[in-house]
Design an enzyme around this catalytic site. Structure first.
Site, PDB file in Angstrom:
ATOM      1  N   CYS A 114       0.836  -1.206   0.000  1.00 23.00           N
ATOM      2  CA  CYS A 114       0.000   0.000   0.000  1.00 23.00           C
ATOM      3  C   CYS A 114       0.868   1.251   0.000  1.00 23.00           C
ATOM      4  CB  CYS A 114      -0.919  -0.009   1.219  1.00 23.00           C
ATOM      5  SG  CYS A 114      -1.955   1.459   1.328  1.00 23.00           S
ATOM      6  N   CYS A 151      -0.525   4.125   2.015  1.00 23.69           N
ATOM      7  CA  CYS A 151      -0.341   4.028   3.475  1.00 23.69           C
ATOM      8  C   CYS A 151       1.104   4.320   3.867  1.00 23.69           C
ATOM      9  CB  CYS A 151      -0.667   2.623   3.980  1.00 23.69           C
ATOM     10  SG  CYS A 151      -2.121   1.861   3.281  1.00 23.69           S
ATOM     11  N   ASP A 152       2.056   3.774   3.120  1.00 23.17           N
ATOM     12  CA  ASP A 152       3.442   3.733   3.593  1.00 23.17           C
ATOM     13  C   ASP A 152       4.434   4.554   2.767  1.00 23.17           C
ATOM     14  OD1 ASP A 152       2.555   1.909   5.499  1.00 23.17           O
ATOM     15  OD2 ASP A 152       2.870   0.214   4.173  1.00 23.17           O
TER      16      ASP A 152
END
Ligand code: NDP
Length: 309
Positions: free
Chosen positions: A135, A138-139
């Protein structure tokens, strides 16, 4: 033990669309949001192809709007997950929740979605959250001014790679073939980005690093040559696997694990159990098709409940 008329499991576009239709039909549904409330849309960036949003919309905002719409008509959204199903043909469907609660329902809509696929390398497990991710949204911000790799050649790989260029010094897209699966518009955008380098005909043999990702070892499947690329982030964009493990023993699934539904319907092999969205869609896997399937599932569930009355 709780008794319900209709339970919806899953909180992506399929689940929330089913919830909008079911609550407007006065079925008073409860929706269990699962481990990833909002589903995969919360992990993407801008959605440009959902009709009604000519300027595009952030995936998170889209699914939150769907939730509000479902709640407006009375859907009860519960932040709990099903850990065990006991499903019957035309009888009571029993759900065991993470909270310990047990729920019985006459009708059940499975909208459990799909999860990111990994290659299956032991290093992917060992280094998960230590450089290995599926992701970028997300990261991605953790990888400022360092090189990263994205594995895959589909639309997700292009989207992840383009997003990661905001942070990373360089993004290598590693693909096992010499032609992309991605749609032309996404492929062109990625290919026009100076920070992205494509590594063709290459398969990941291993991820280097003990405590965090330091690089990848690749094998060229044409000439068998081996190459190492130094990187700090490893993003798998290899498609998804349907989240059907817990229901497989009760209902028919195909060889890839997707729930089988009757042609053009949401009916599974058990009366009273309906399926919608990515968990039952090996072909399209789009937010809009998931929403359409959610609508069908709610209407099928409504007819089923009427037939019991
Ligand atoms: P896809 O299944 O389309 O692509 C998966 C990629 O991973 C393929 O390139 C595939 O290679 C590769 N792959 C799979 N398994 C392996 C493996 N074991 N080893 C090496 N490579 C592997 O999945 P996506 O998640 O990219 O897309 C799913 C759907 O969602 C599509 O319909 C897509 O259009 C849609 N989508 C749309 C977006 C948009 O329009 N903005 C954004 C993201 C997704 P190969 O090509 O060789 O099979």
């Amino acid at each position: 033990m709780k008794q319900e008329k209709l339970v919806i499991v899953g909180s992506g576009p399929a689940g929330y669309t089913a919830a909008v239709y079911a609550s407007r039909a006065n079925l008073n549904p409860v929706l269990y949001a699962g481990n990833v409330p909002g589903g995969l849309l919360t992990q993407t960036t801008e959605v440009e192809n959902f009709p009604g949003f000519p300027e595009g919309i952030q995936g998170f905002d889209l699914v939150m709007a769907m939730q509000q719409q479902a709640e407006r008509f009375g859907t009860r959204v519960e932040y709990d997950s099903v850990v065990k199903f006991e499903l019957t043909d035309g009888g009571v469907q029993t759900l065991h929740l993470e909270s310990g609660e047990i729920v019985e329902t006459r009708a059940l809509i499975l909208a459990t979605g799909a999860s990111p696929r990994y290659l299956g390398l032991p290093a992917e497990e060992r280094l998960r959250n230590h450089g290995v991710s599926a992701c970028a949204t997300c990261d991605g911000a953790f990888y400022k001014d360092v090189p990263v790799v994205v594995i895959g050649g589909g639309d997700s790989a292009m989207e992840e790679a383009i997003f990661l260029t905001r942070f990373a010094s360089k993004v290598y897209v590693i693909h096992r073939r010499d032609a992309l699966r991605a749609s032309p518009i996404m492929a062109e955008r990625a290919q026009a980005n100076a920070k992205i380098e494509f590594v063709w005909n290459s398969e990941v043999e291993d991820i280097l690093g003990q405590d965090h990702v330091e690089g990848v070892r690749l094998r060229n499947n044409r000439d068998n040559s081996v190459r190492e690329i130094a990187c700090r982030g490893y993003f798998a964009a290899l498609g998804h696997v349907p989240n059907t493990l817990l229901v497989k023993e009760f209902i028919a699934t195909d060889e890839k694990g997707y729930i089988k539904v009757a042609p053009d319907r949401s009916l599974t092999t058990l009366a009273g159990v309906f399926a919608a969205g990515d968990c039952a869609d090996p072909h399209y896997r789009q937010a809009i098709t998931a929403a359409g399937m959610g609508c069908k599932a709610a209407m099928d569930a409504e007819r089923y409940l009427e037939s019991l009355a």
